[in-house]
Design a protein around this motif. Sequence first.
Motif, PDB file in Angstrom:
ATOM      1  N   ILE A  94      -5.228  -2.913 -20.837  1.00  0.00           N
ATOM      2  CA  ILE A  94      -4.159  -3.082 -21.824  1.00  0.00           C
ATOM      3  C   ILE A  94      -3.179  -1.913 -21.791  1.00  0.00           C
ATOM      4  CG2 ILE A  94      -3.672  -3.196 -24.301  1.00  0.00           C
ATOM      5  CD1 ILE A  94      -6.191  -4.784 -24.685  1.00  0.00           C
ATOM      6  N   LEU A  95      -3.698  -0.696 -21.657  1.00  0.00           N
ATOM      7  CA  LEU A  95      -2.860   0.479 -21.802  1.00  0.00           C
ATOM      8  C   LEU A  95      -2.208   0.945 -20.504  1.00  0.00           C
ATOM      9  CD1 LEU A  95      -4.963   2.639 -24.281  1.00  0.00           C
ATOM     10  CD2 LEU A  95      -3.049   1.115 -24.767  1.00  0.00           C
ATOM     11  N   PHE A  96      -2.686   0.475 -19.362  1.00  0.00           N
ATOM     12  CA  PHE A  96      -2.106   0.937 -18.107  1.00  0.00           C
ATOM     13  C   PHE A  96      -0.611   0.659 -18.016  1.00  0.00           C
ATOM     14  CE2 PHE A  96      -0.810   0.199 -13.704  1.00  0.00           C
ATOM     15  CZ  PHE A  96      -1.097   1.448 -13.150  1.00  0.00           C
ATOM     16  N   PRO A  97      -0.128  -0.562 -18.327  1.00  0.00           N
ATOM     17  CA  PRO A  97       1.332  -0.768 -18.275  1.00  0.00           C
ATOM     18  C   PRO A  97       2.084   0.100 -19.270  1.00  0.00           C
ATOM     19  CG  PRO A  97       0.164  -2.864 -18.263  1.00  0.00           C
ATOM     20  CD  PRO A  97      -0.844  -1.817 -18.605  1.00  0.00           C
ATOM     21  N   VAL A  98       1.487   0.351 -20.434  1.00  0.00           N
ATOM     22  CA  VAL A  98       2.151   1.182 -21.442  1.00  0.00           C
ATOM     23  C   VAL A  98       2.316   2.608 -20.925  1.00  0.00           C
ATOM     24  CG1 VAL A  98       2.070   1.972 -23.826  1.00  0.00           C
ATOM     25  CG2 VAL A  98       1.108  -0.257 -23.235  1.00  0.00           C
ATOM     26  N   VAL A 145       5.780   4.680 -20.004  1.00  0.00           N
ATOM     27  CA  VAL A 145       6.088   5.962 -20.640  1.00  0.00           C
ATOM     28  C   VAL A 145       6.325   7.037 -19.590  1.00  0.00           C
ATOM     29  CG1 VAL A 145       5.154   7.808 -22.085  1.00  0.00           C
ATOM     30  CG2 VAL A 145       4.909   5.418 -22.793  1.00  0.00           C
ATOM     31  N   LEU A 146       5.459   7.087 -18.572  1.00  0.00           N
ATOM     32  CA  LEU A 146       5.639   8.073 -17.506  1.00  0.00           C
ATOM     33  C   LEU A 146       6.921   7.804 -16.710  1.00  0.00           C
ATOM     34  CD1 LEU A 146       1.985   8.499 -16.188  1.00  0.00           C
ATOM     35  CD2 LEU A 146       3.266  10.008 -17.723  1.00  0.00           C
ATOM     36  N   GLY A 147       7.235   6.520 -16.516  1.00  0.00           N
ATOM     37  CA  GLY A 147       8.483   6.186 -15.827  1.00  0.00           C
ATOM     38  C   GLY A 147       9.699   6.626 -16.620  1.00  0.00           C
TER      39      GLY A 147
END
Length: 498
Positions: free
Chosen positions: A227-231, A235-237
Amino acid sequence: MSAMTAPAAPPRPGSLLAMAGSRWTALVLAVALAGVYLALRHMQGPAHLAPSREELLIGQSLLATMGKMSVGRMIAAYPPVALAPMLALHALTGVGGAAAAAILAATLGGGLGALWFRALLRSGYGLLAAAGLTALLALNPLYLAAIAQGPEVMLTLTGVWLLANGAYALRHQSGVNDLMLCSLALTLLVFSGPLGSLAALAALPFLPLAFPPDIRPGGYGSVYLVILFPVVFCVLGFALVNWMMLHDAWAFLDAMPVLSHDPATGVWQRAGLEMLFTIACAPVLLGQIILVRTRRPVQAVAFALLGLLLTVVALSRLSGTGLSVAGLLALAIPAAAVAAARWPRQPGRSPRVALLLALGAAGSASVLLAEMIAIESPDATMTRQQIADGQLGAFLAGHDSVLIDGSAHPRVVAARGSARGLITETDAAYGLSLLTHRIHARAVAVAAPDPARTADTLGQIMPDLYASGQPGFTLLYDRDGWRVWARPSPASQRGVPQ
């Protein structure tokens, strides 16, 4: 072939017509609601509860559309999902500033109302019941207040709607698409503004209540990772974009909620009172926990949503974002809409849900009335800054050749109504003034040095500018931490810069 593996029967022509009809009805409803919301936006009412972040967004859009904001700062501006549609609307129609914010907020409000109507129809409610429940949600006083708060709050409400839908679906169907919907919702919340970031943070401890029941606690880490990987990736992008454009990877964190280690006196008492307000605004969630006893998955997700709302209120009182009570409590509306649509089919469902939504509307009206009576809150630092910026913007309205750090003070630009005539970072005179430490403009507006406020580049480069101005300049404006120094000239017969 067993019933579990039998192919689904093809939809009947009547059902296809009904689906097409509901889509057109929802579209008409969305347009009608957007029109109503636009009309109501012109009426001063309880929705205009201070403080509001809409002025920041309007100021940013005015600077960007007038070419007074650098491309790098525009790309790295936060929140991107609120600013980008306003810039696109201006590019397509020429409408910008406050009008673009109003149109975007009203459109989002009408679209959500139409989605609620369709969801209620697909859940088995009759046409009249779905229309009545939608009216109770779409005309809820808190929802009207949220629309007046601007696009940031409405995008946050959209994120809560998506997250609640994904949570119910994930608990019942356990599909990969449901996981992705939760992830998309959290990403939207993080990039919709400080309120959305708080909502995403508050949702994290309650996500396991929406996990499929066959996943044991030892596997929760894997689900969180999915769930959190795309988030985290987004954010890092965005941090990379900030580093490339602003040379500060975490510049956007200045607008994020920051928890205070020394909360103000009485903050927990106020947080407790607002938690009670939250329950009063979303009795359908409490009703689902108490009344739907035979459906543990439904109860679990309702408890998670109620916990999310209460945690957002608690976190908001420990943060320095100056979020309004109207925006905070309005998160209960999309959560209540999903709970109503997911209420299990049972005798008397429609009147029971309608009663709970009506109680929520009454609770919302009571909360807004209480906030109108006590609108001057103890934590009025943000409000005083808003008032000061608005007064300066009104003073500068209609006058040209004013040097100002517009990117650091977008509220001033919003109150002025236009960025035309301001000398900002994209103008040669601005850069020349910073290089030579001399003002190359007829007037300059500078904020008092204050660590609690957004950094003013002019004040940093020329630390004596606020206190003493520069040779040849006279003080025209001095109020609430703002000063305007102007060069006397025959053109300034009215005592203001031209």
